[in-house]
Design a protein around this motif. Sequence first.
Motif, mmCIF file in Angstrom:
data_model
loop_
_atom_site.group_PDB
_atom_site.id
_atom_site.type_symbol
_atom_site.label_atom_id
_atom_site.label_comp_id
_atom_site.label_asym_id
_atom_site.label_seq_id
_atom_site.Cartn_x
_atom_site.Cartn_y
_atom_site.Cartn_z
ATOM 1 N N TYR A 209 -0.354 5.195 10.430
ATOM 2 C CA TYR A 209 -1.977 5.196 9.673
ATOM 3 C C TYR A 209 -2.720 4.150 11.156
ATOM 4 O O TYR A 209 -3.388 4.620 11.702
ATOM 5 C CB TYR A 209 -2.310 4.503 8.615
ATOM 6 C CG TYR A 209 -3.381 4.165 8.395
ATOM 7 C CD1 TYR A 209 -4.061 4.909 7.671
ATOM 8 C CD2 TYR A 209 -3.526 2.598 8.245
ATOM 9 C CE1 TYR A 209 -5.758 4.627 7.733
ATOM 10 C CE2 TYR A 209 -4.705 1.665 7.547
ATOM 11 C CZ TYR A 209 -6.178 2.857 7.724
ATOM 12 O OH TYR A 209 -7.326 2.396 7.215
ATOM 13 N N GLY A 210 -1.620 3.236 11.482
ATOM 14 C CA GLY A 210 -2.001 1.989 12.885
ATOM 15 C C GLY A 210 -1.998 3.496 14.256
ATOM 16 O O GLY A 210 -2.964 2.762 15.113
ATOM 17 N N ALA A 211 -0.487 3.854 14.053
ATOM 18 C CA ALA A 211 -0.475 4.654 15.620
ATOM 19 C C ALA A 211 -2.101 5.521 15.495
ATOM 20 O O ALA A 211 -2.270 6.123 16.674
ATOM 21 C CB ALA A 211 0.965 5.368 15.367
ATOM 22 N N THR A 212 -2.355 6.194 14.717
ATOM 23 C CA THR A 212 -3.696 6.706 15.006
ATOM 24 C C THR A 212 -4.435 6.442 15.126
ATOM 25 O O THR A 212 -5.608 7.139 14.536
ATOM 26 C CB THR A 212 -3.353 8.168 13.540
ATOM 27 O OG1 THR A 212 -3.290 7.613 12.424
ATOM 28 C CG2 THR A 212 -1.694 8.965 14.042
ATOM 29 N N ARG A 214 -6.347 4.421 12.410
ATOM 30 C CA ARG A 214 -6.555 4.912 10.708
ATOM 31 C C ARG A 214 -7.328 6.058 11.180
ATOM 32 O O ARG A 214 -8.379 6.100 10.653
ATOM 33 C CB ARG A 214 -7.484 3.627 10.878
ATOM 34 C CG ARG A 214 -6.867 1.772 11.004
ATOM 35 C CD ARG A 214 -7.547 0.625 10.885
ATOM 36 N NE ARG A 214 -7.682 -0.126 10.365
ATOM 37 C CZ ARG A 214 -7.812 -1.596 10.344
ATOM 38 N NH1 ARG A 214 -8.809 -1.365 10.373
ATOM 39 N NH2 ARG A 214 -6.441 -2.680 10.507
ATOM 40 N N ARG A 215 -6.704 6.889 11.429
ATOM 41 C CA ARG A 215 -7.842 8.451 11.427
ATOM 42 C C ARG A 215 -6.773 8.938 10.281
ATOM 43 O O ARG A 215 -6.995 10.286 9.476
ATOM 44 C CB ARG A 215 -7.954 8.938 12.341
ATOM 45 C CG ARG A 215 -8.850 8.474 13.013
ATOM 46 C CD ARG A 215 -9.932 9.268 14.592
ATOM 47 N NE ARG A 215 -8.032 9.604 15.460
ATOM 48 C CZ ARG A 215 -8.306 8.921 16.329
ATOM 49 N NH1 ARG A 215 -8.991 7.487 16.480
ATOM 50 N NH2 ARG A 215 -7.234 8.995 17.243
ATOM 51 N N VAL A 216 -5.077 8.957 9.984
ATOM 52 C CA VAL A 216 -4.376 9.728 9.869
ATOM 53 C C VAL A 216 -3.630 8.920 8.612
ATOM 54 O O VAL A 216 -3.208 7.875 8.533
ATOM 55 C CB VAL A 216 -3.335 10.374 10.435
ATOM 56 C CG1 VAL A 216 -2.408 11.765 9.246
ATOM 57 C CG2 VAL A 216 -3.683 11.257 11.811
ATOM 58 N N ILE A 217 -4.043 9.582 7.997
ATOM 59 C CA ILE A 217 -3.559 8.702 6.013
ATOM 60 C C ILE A 217 -2.231 9.871 5.673
ATOM 61 O O ILE A 217 -2.584 11.066 4.597
ATOM 62 C CB ILE A 217 -4.480 8.153 5.346
ATOM 63 C CG1 ILE A 217 -5.654 7.502 5.718
ATOM 64 C CG2 ILE A 217 -3.936 8.022 3.949
ATOM 65 C CD1 ILE A 217 -6.442 6.879 5.168
ATOM 66 N N LEU A 218 -1.016 10.007 5.500
ATOM 67 C CA LEU A 218 -0.139 9.950 4.532
ATOM 68 C C LEU A 218 0.205 10.025 3.472
ATOM 69 O O LEU A 218 -0.419 8.250 3.159
ATOM 70 C CB LEU A 218 1.579 9.971 5.525
ATOM 71 C CG LEU A 218 1.519 10.688 7.288
ATOM 72 C CD1 LEU A 218 2.826 10.237 7.096
ATOM 73 C CD2 LEU A 218 1.133 11.928 7.064
ATOM 74 N N ALA A 219 -0.126 10.791 2.930
ATOM 75 C CA ALA A 219 -0.219 10.480 0.996
ATOM 76 C C ALA A 219 1.397 9.447 0.587
ATOM 77 O O ALA A 219 2.605 9.533 1.264
ATOM 78 C CB ALA A 219 0.651 12.129 0.468
ATOM 79 N N ASP A 220 1.190 9.341 -0.109
ATOM 80 C CA ASP A 220 2.181 7.491 -0.475
ATOM 81 C C ASP A 220 3.873 8.413 -1.369
ATOM 82 O O ASP A 220 3.696 9.901 -2.011
ATOM 83 C CB ASP A 220 1.690 7.327 -1.453
ATOM 84 C CG ASP A 220 0.320 5.556 -1.648
ATOM 85 O OD1 ASP A 220 0.348 5.287 -0.148
ATOM 86 O OD2 ASP A 220 -0.491 6.108 -2.319
ATOM 87 N N SER A 221 4.539 7.648 -0.991
ATOM 88 C CA SER A 221 5.722 7.866 -1.398
ATOM 89 C C SER A 221 5.802 7.643 -3.003
ATOM 90 O O SER A 221 5.091 7.599 -3.404
ATOM 91 C CB SER A 221 6.918 7.238 -0.617
ATOM 92 O OG SER A 221 6.967 5.479 -0.754
ATOM 93 N N ALA A 222 6.847 9.029 -3.962
ATOM 94 C CA ALA A 222 7.291 8.896 -4.896
ATOM 95 C C ALA A 222 7.301 6.706 -5.445
ATOM 96 O O ALA A 222 7.063 6.645 -6.400
ATOM 97 C CB ALA A 222 8.314 9.457 -5.817
ATOM 98 N N ARG A 223 7.774 6.193 -4.399
ATOM 99 C CA ARG A 223 8.282 4.907 -4.570
ATOM 100 C C ARG A 223 6.577 4.159 -4.501
ATOM 101 O O ARG A 223 6.771 3.692 -6.118
ATOM 102 C CB ARG A 223 9.525 4.536 -4.266
ATOM 103 C CG ARG A 223 9.602 3.116 -3.697
ATOM 104 C CD ARG A 223 10.907 2.885 -3.325
ATOM 105 N NE ARG A 223 11.147 1.444 -3.369
ATOM 106 C CZ ARG A 223 12.218 0.824 -2.653
ATOM 107 N NH1 ARG A 223 12.477 1.363 -1.199
ATOM 108 N NH2 ARG A 223 12.743 0.427 -2.421
ATOM 109 N N VAL A 224 6.537 4.389 -3.926
ATOM 110 C CA VAL A 224 5.118 3.606 -3.721
ATOM 111 C C VAL A 224 4.209 3.863 -4.391
ATOM 112 O O VAL A 224 3.135 3.534 -5.389
ATOM 113 C CB VAL A 224 3.952 3.905 -2.590
ATOM 114 C CG1 VAL A 224 2.429 3.251 -2.343
ATOM 115 C CG2 VAL A 224 5.068 3.564 -0.735
ATOM 116 N N ARG A 225 3.852 4.848 -5.160
ATOM 117 C CA ARG A 225 2.526 5.804 -6.611
ATOM 118 C C ARG A 225 3.573 4.896 -8.202
ATOM 119 O O ARG A 225 2.847 4.281 -8.479
ATOM 120 C CB ARG A 225 3.158 7.306 -6.718
ATOM 121 C CG ARG A 225 2.098 7.489 -5.336
ATOM 122 C CD ARG A 225 1.478 9.483 -6.018
ATOM 123 N NE ARG A 225 2.880 9.696 -6.047
ATOM 124 C CZ ARG A 225 3.639 10.774 -4.981
ATOM 125 N NH1 ARG A 225 3.190 10.689 -4.321
ATOM 126 N NH2 ARG A 225 5.104 11.407 -6.023
#
Length: 492
Positions: A209-212, A214-225
């Motif tokens: 998210y920071g390297a792009t 703030r344009r690319v947002i990957l889906a949260d992992s199962a642990r984060v959800r």
Amino acid sequence: MRERDNETSDDVDNGVLERTDNLETTGIGIVDGATAQIDLALPPLSDGDEDYIDDEDAAVSADEHEPALDEAAPSDDDPVVDADAVVEGERPETAPDSEAPDAQTPVGHEAAGSDDVVDAEIVTPVTTTAVSTQTGSTRRAMHLAAAGDKHALERVRGARVEEQPLQSRRLDQFGADRESPDLLTADRLIDRSRVAASEPGGLWQRFVYGATGRRVILADSARVRARKELSRRISAPLTGGAKFVPVLSRKGGVGKTSVTTLLGMALADAREDRVIAVDANPDRGTLAERIERSSGKTVRDLVRSRSEVTGFNDLSAIVARDETRLDILASDADPHLSEAFSDRDYHDVAAIAAHYYSIVLTDSGTGIVHSVMDATLELADQLLIVAGRSVDEAKLASETLSWLESNGYAELARTAVVVLNTSRPGASLVRPSELEAHFRTRVRAVVTIPYDAHIATGGPISFRGLSASTRLAARELAAVVVEGLRPAGVAR
């Protein structure tokens, strides 16, 4: 017309009728020996009489002949005279020697048909000796006045029909093209494409998210959800005032105070409202020692100054607050003073706490028959029973449930939560699955707290310094408690 009236004024005596052959007087009747009820019918105007009606007389203002609608109606004792033509304001006069009382004004006028004769009702007393009426020019004036009254009444009636009473209207009673304020919702007005998405929770997701930019947002992992879902369960809103959650134990050393601290920190860390833990141990409690900050005040100080607490600032000077925003109300350090803490004192403290906090945790003593315990159970919305992972500790916890069931607290026992706290390191010979299976038959939920060296030190607890498994267990306990405090049927 005025000259004609002057010419005939010498020949006509307006006091007494000279001719009666042109009047119908068949309706004369004597009433009470002093008055008469008379039906008079005057003949229509002749063609010669109409020549004397000029423009000035025809322009009679209808407002001058409008009926007196607000005047009182005649009483039962007043006689009634029905006349065919009467000018408002001109009443039939009695003979000079009559002693009749004052007459009532006309109560209504109504235009007649094509014969131009006006029917009117007036109420006036008359004597039996003489009846005064008007002839000639007076009848012409009466005719014009009646015509003016007719138009005036038509205007009044028309105005009453056209008038609409003032009344409030609902928004849905307006035109279909008008919208109500309820339609101005955030979903309709906010452009979601321009709203910045929340930062992802995972380490790798945040890096991308920071390297792009703030344009690319990957889906949260199962642990984060799972962590977000747990936070949502803990922060669920509560209704119905402050909720009281006592923490009980029949045996010391099983970690009752530590469990109270962990539960309070997990609740305060995830919720927006206030949470307080009260040390109600009749002996010297150690709840205030499990956080780093101390106010130096105790429940005894709050009891003494309860009448001086007029705002949260007054209360915040007595309680201590840790990094998670959990407030702690310590017990008395002197055991002789702490024994004097009674059920009445607890009710006073609980009343103040309920005014400023949404959840009130109570660290109770090991006994269940002292007066403070009675007050604690009376206010309880949910119970937590702490049990160790040994045979005797498990038995005492189960016996506590039996005592509650047999002493009027069966519902609290059924909806209680049993916390199996691991206070010793290493593997236990007691099978935890059997303990959980036993208590699940008696209570609503069972939660296990793993051993944590940070807690075992007995010093202040830092919620961020706990192991991940202990912090997760504390948050799971907080979620279970909040779900038990919410009304049945409410979405979790």
